[in-house]
Design an enzyme around this catalytic site. Structure first.
Site, PDB file in Angstrom:
ATOM      1  N   ASP A  87      -1.198  -0.780   6.322  1.00 19.47           N
ATOM      2  CA  ASP A  87      -1.208  -0.296   7.702  1.00 19.47           C
ATOM      3  C   ASP A  87      -2.586   0.099   8.217  1.00 19.47           C
ATOM      4  O   ASP A  87      -2.708   0.507   9.361  1.00 19.47           O
ATOM      5  CB  ASP A  87      -0.259   0.905   7.857  1.00 19.47           C
ATOM      6  CG  ASP A  87      -0.899   2.192   7.367  1.00 19.47           C
ATOM      7  OD1 ASP A  87      -1.578   2.156   6.322  1.00 19.47           O
ATOM      8  OD2 ASP A  87      -0.748   3.229   8.036  1.00 19.47           O
ATOM      9  N   ASP A 119       0.864  -1.168   0.000  1.00 17.51           N
ATOM     10  CA  ASP A 119       0.000   0.000   0.000  1.00 17.51           C
ATOM     11  C   ASP A 119       0.914   1.236   0.000  1.00 17.51           C
ATOM     12  O   ASP A 119       2.129   1.105   0.238  1.00 17.51           O
ATOM     13  CB  ASP A 119      -0.890  -0.034   1.241  1.00 17.51           C
ATOM     14  CG  ASP A 119      -1.787   1.184   1.328  1.00 17.51           C
ATOM     15  OD1 ASP A 119      -2.429   1.497   0.319  1.00 17.51           O
ATOM     16  OD2 ASP A 119      -1.817   1.819   2.390  1.00 17.51           O
ATOM     17  N   THR A 123      -0.023   5.017   1.226  1.00 16.91           N
ATOM     18  CA  THR A 123      -0.108   5.986   2.315  1.00 16.91           C
ATOM     19  C   THR A 123       0.072   5.313   3.668  1.00 16.91           C
ATOM     20  O   THR A 123      -0.652   4.387   4.018  1.00 16.91           O
ATOM     21  CB  THR A 123      -1.462   6.710   2.281  1.00 16.91           C
ATOM     22  OG1 THR A 123      -1.639   7.282   0.993  1.00 16.91           O
ATOM     23  CG2 THR A 123      -1.510   7.800   3.331  1.00 16.91           C
TER      24      THR A 123
END
Length: 658
Positions: free
Chosen positions: A507, A315, A317
């Protein structure tokens, strides 16, 4: 019970076998040979029946293991009258399990330490009618949100809380691996599991014990301990060929010599302890080493997958980037001031769980702009937030979403890597907020390390716009980008990636589906990402992408040690069996020698506890293609819509990140 007697009850088969052996020896010395023989035969026969029952249960579960060699060896030694050797085989098998237990506790020390130090008591402070404070000790599970707690020097914080005292120094090494004390000031969050410094402090509970940071980590650790490592599967790969080779060698020795005793002498050296013991000890050592590095790996099966990873997906961001975007510019439309646009946008973003919304709120706070409460608010998946602020309808989000509610919305030009959050008020375009987020300093080094260590493909899967995603990818060294994705798109793409196994790193809450779908899902940090942590196979406790390197390197080291230990055990056993075919190793001596083989393989397997720090090879130098500060608001949002009629702002502790 006295401590020195505990091993006798912990390992009853060993105790019983030793007692039987002593009794048989006494009877033999008393010239009661027949009695000694029958005592040995009955004892070993009982153990054979016990082993056979376990084998049948395993077969019914679809597992055929190595116990057949042990059973054949015990039957053979009894058949040729080697009663002492048969007792030693029983002692060897049960003693091997004890050695595995002891070595396992040594290897499991880091994980067990986390469980044992979980705080169980809290000092709750209550103010009486006369204004004096009374402190009462209560179980940590009974602490309620809002309770004021006293934390004495060197005590463990029982629940997540807000520091009420002016300052504190906290040891957070059990949470993050950071060995240096971390200073905290009044109003900052203090995590459960951290250790207070030299001064007593007060905190106000933010969460119940079960919901607090340390308990989440403890739950992950317990899951890692209870999950079944692939040791049986790993041993089974060698079970059939090893069993076949052993029986062929033993049969050949019998056939060539014409002496059935030779068959037993060979098989006592073919018992499967090295295969059955070495692998579990190595995998426990790997789990413990990872925990010491601030990486929780949920079981040995995950270690094996980590060791074989060939594709890595990330991922963007909060994973490849810092996850703390900042507003670098406010572009107001005609008739609006930058402060008005920022203040209304930040007021609406109070009701968003998106990490980029936090950057907008911070920008307003830094400028001293007062935020207004909403009478109603709704967040639309992946698009933006809409709120009623001061009697006006405020919309913040992607250009397409804002344009659907404010047709005059116009696209603004941004630099490579930047992104814009568009703002409309009462159906009229009000302006855009330009946001940027830097790549993590270690991201380029992590990608380079993975490529240099057998990972053939690196991919970015993100909901952000393609220009922003490609700018970040270029900065960290990723060539393959899939942008503008919904959570379901990520799952579908991850399922189709080749070569396998696929590692996925994320995250946030909306990364949970793809983390669960990947062969190995790695969640960045346990803080505020409970759903991702539960779905992932690996949780990195530090806020650093370098934990991915630790996880992969430890997985590879552990599997190498496990396979090497098995190889050593097999090589020593086969070599000794070949020697035994000549009659040079009596059955009793062979059984004792096999114990030394067990010990050698266990000591080698414990090498999984140690190893060179892989981060020594990890450069944090920015990638040559590193660009400007990056990342914007038009990225992916939470995978659900949320209506808020009471319009309570989202608390920072509840925000999920991506």
């Amino acid at each position: 019970m006295p401590r020195f007697l505990r091993p006798l009850t912990r390992y009853p088969i060993i105790t019983a076998t030793v007692v039987v052996g002593i009794l048989a020896l006494v009877l033999a010395l008393a010239d009661l040979t027949d009695a000694a023989r029958w005592v040995s035969v009955l004892s070993v026969s009982g153990f054979i029946v016990f082993t056979l029952v376990g084998m049948i249960r395993d077969v019914l579960r679809g597992h055929v293991g190595l116990d057949i060699l042990a059973v054949v060896a015990m039957v053979a030694t009894l058949a040729v009258g080697e009663y002492a050797a048969s007792l030693i085989i029983v002692l060897m098998l049960s003693g091997g399990q004890a050695l595995e237990d002891i070595a396992g506790r040594r290897a499991n020390r880091e994980l067990t330490a986390l469980l044992e130090r979980a705080p169980r008591t809290a000092h709750r402070v209550r103010t009486g009618p006369d204004g004096t404070d009374a402190v009462a000790d209560v179980p940590a599970d009974e602490v309620a949100v809002g309770d004021v707690l006293l934390i004495r020097p060197a005590e463990i914080v029982p629940v997540d809380g807000v520091l009420l005292s002016p300052a504190a120094n906290m040891d957070e090494s059990s949470l993050t691996g950071e060995s240096m004390p971390v200073p905290r000031t009044a109003g900052e969050e203090v995590l459960s599991g951290s250790v207070n410094g030299s001064a007593a402090i007060r905190v106000r509970a933010l969460r119940r014990s079960a919901d607090s940071q340390y308990q989440q980590i403890v739950a992950l650790v317990r899951e890692a301990q209870e999950s079944r490592a692939p040791v049986v599967r790993l041993a089974d790969r060698f079970a059939i060929p090893f069993t076949a080779v052993s029986l062929v060698i033993a049969g050949a020795a019998w056939g060539i010599s014409g002496d059935p005793t030779r068959f037993a002498e060979v098989l006592v050296l073919a018992t499967p302890c090295p295969l059955l013991i070495a692998a579990p000890v190595a995998f426990l050592g790997g789990l413990s080493r990872a925990a010491r590095a601030g990486v929780i790996i949920k079981g040995g099966a995950v270690i094996e997958q980590l060791a074989r990873v060939r594709t890595a997906a990330f991922d963007k961001t909060g994973t490849l980037t810092r996850g703390h975007p900042t507003v670098v510019e406010v572009r107001a439309a005609d008739g609006w001031t930058p402060d008005d646009v920022l203040r209304l946008a930040a007021s609406a973003e109070q009701y968003s769980t998106h990490v980029l919304a936090d950057g907008i709120r911070r920008a307003a706070e830094e400028r001293g702009l007062p935020l207004s409460a909403a009478t109603a608010a709704e967040e639309t998946a992946t698009n933006g937030v809409r709120a009623a602020i001061e009697g006006r309808s405020v919309v913040v989000g992607k250009p397409r979403y804002v344009r659907s509610l404010a047709p005059d919305t116009r696209t603004v030009e941004i630099a490579s890597g930047q992104a814009a959050a568009y703002v409309a008020v009462d159906g009229v375009f009000a302006g855009a907020l330009i946001l940027a987020d830097d790549p993590r300093a270690e991201s380029a080094g992590v990608i380079a390390w993975l490529r240099a260590h057998g990972v053939e493909r690196a991919v970015m899967l993100t909901g952000d716009a393609e220009p922003t995603a490609r700018a970040i990818a270029a900065a960290v060294g990723i060539d393959e980008v899939r942008a503008d994705l919904l959570p379901a798109d990520k799952v579908q793409l991850a399922a189709g990636l080749q070569p396998r196994p696929v590692l996925m790193v994320g995250d946030g809450v909306n990364d949970a589906p793809v983390l669960a779908a990947a062969d190995v899902g790695i969640a960045m940090g346990a803080k505020g990402a409970t759903a991702a942590g539960e779905a992932a196979s690996v949780v990195i406790l530090k806020d650093s992408l370098a934990g991915v390197v630790d996880a992969v390197a430890i997985g590879r080291d552990t599997l190498r040690v496990a396979l090497s230990a098995i190889g050593i055990g097999i090589a020593l056993s086969i070599g000794l069996m070949l020697v035994a075919t000549t009659g040079l190793i009596p059955a009793v001596a062979g059984a004792l020698v096999q114990e030394l083989v067990d010990l050698a393989t266990i000591l080698y397997a414990l090498r999984a506890l140690t190893g060179r720090d892989p981060q020594q090879d990890l450069s944090t130098t920015p990638h040559p293609r590193d660009g400007a500060a990056l990342v914007g608001h038009n990225g992916e949002r939470m995978p659900h819509s949320r209506s808020i009629r009471s319009a309570e702002p989202t608390r920072p502790a509840e925000r999920g990140t991506r």
